[in-house]
Design a protein around this motif. Sequence first.
Motif, short mmCIF file in Angstrom:
data_model
loop_
_atom_site.label_atom_id
_atom_site.label_comp_id
_atom_site.label_asym_id
_atom_site.label_seq_id
_atom_site.Cartn_x
_atom_site.Cartn_y
_atom_site.Cartn_z
N TRP A 52 0.81 -1.22 0.00
CA TRP A 52 0.00 0.00 0.00
C TRP A 52 0.85 1.27 0.00
O TRP A 52 0.37 2.34 -0.39
N SER A 53 2.09 1.18 0.42
CA SER A 53 2.94 2.38 0.47
C SER A 53 3.72 2.61 -0.83
O SER A 53 4.41 3.61 -0.96
N PRO A 55 4.74 3.77 -4.47
CA PRO A 55 4.34 4.93 -5.29
C PRO A 55 3.70 4.46 -6.59
O PRO A 55 3.75 3.28 -6.93
N LEU A 57 0.37 4.78 -7.65
CA LEU A 57 -1.09 4.94 -7.56
C LEU A 57 -1.41 5.56 -6.21
O LEU A 57 -0.77 5.24 -5.21
N ASP A 58 -2.43 6.42 -6.19
CA ASP A 58 -2.84 6.98 -4.91
C ASP A 58 -3.69 5.96 -4.14
O ASP A 58 -4.15 4.96 -4.70
N LEU A 59 -3.88 6.21 -2.85
CA LEU A 59 -4.64 5.29 -2.01
C LEU A 59 -6.09 5.17 -2.48
O LEU A 59 -6.68 4.09 -2.39
N LYS A 60 -6.64 6.25 -2.98
CA LYS A 60 -8.03 6.21 -3.45
C LYS A 60 -8.18 5.19 -4.58
O LYS A 60 -9.09 4.36 -4.56
N THR A 61 -7.28 5.23 -5.54
CA THR A 61 -7.32 4.29 -6.66
C THR A 61 -7.10 2.86 -6.17
O THR A 61 -7.79 1.93 -6.61
N LYS A 62 -6.17 2.68 -5.25
CA LYS A 62 -5.89 1.34 -4.73
C LYS A 62 -7.11 0.75 -4.04
O LYS A 62 -7.37 -0.46 -4.16
N GLN A 89 -11.51 7.13 1.62
CA GLN A 89 -10.58 7.76 0.67
C GLN A 89 -11.30 8.71 -0.29
O GLN A 89 -10.67 9.27 -1.18
#
Length: 130
Positions: A52-53, A55, A57-62, A89
């Motif tokens: 998850w950390s 780089p 993709l942003d967390l929203k997309t993930k 998110q």
Amino acid sequence: MAENENYRKGSEIRASLMGEKFAADMNKSVYDDPMMKKFGDYAREAVFGMLWSRPGLDLKTKTLICVISDTAQARWPELAIHLRMARRQGWTEDELSEALMHLCGYIGLPSVREAMLTAKEVFEEMRKEG
């Protein structure tokens, strides 16, 4: 497990995605025995701390990727967790329900129906929480 940097980072990301209270409640109810604690520790370090950390993709997309993956694989308990993360998110209920509806033509109505029922429960629960 010794708390290394990935474990600490993973714990922070996990709590941020789920919400502090939800993550703490999960620790008490799911990861409260030695076998499940090992699993939870690994997930915190490897999945949240390393995956998850990353780089790119942003967390929203993930979170949306997880919602789609859970639905396609009929992973309803995980879907409930990832829907919560997606809402936190910034995805709206309408956006998430449309993403699920889009899957009707690709994975089929039965799975989407179950996903929508799961989403209904999660959204109601989150509205009650405020």
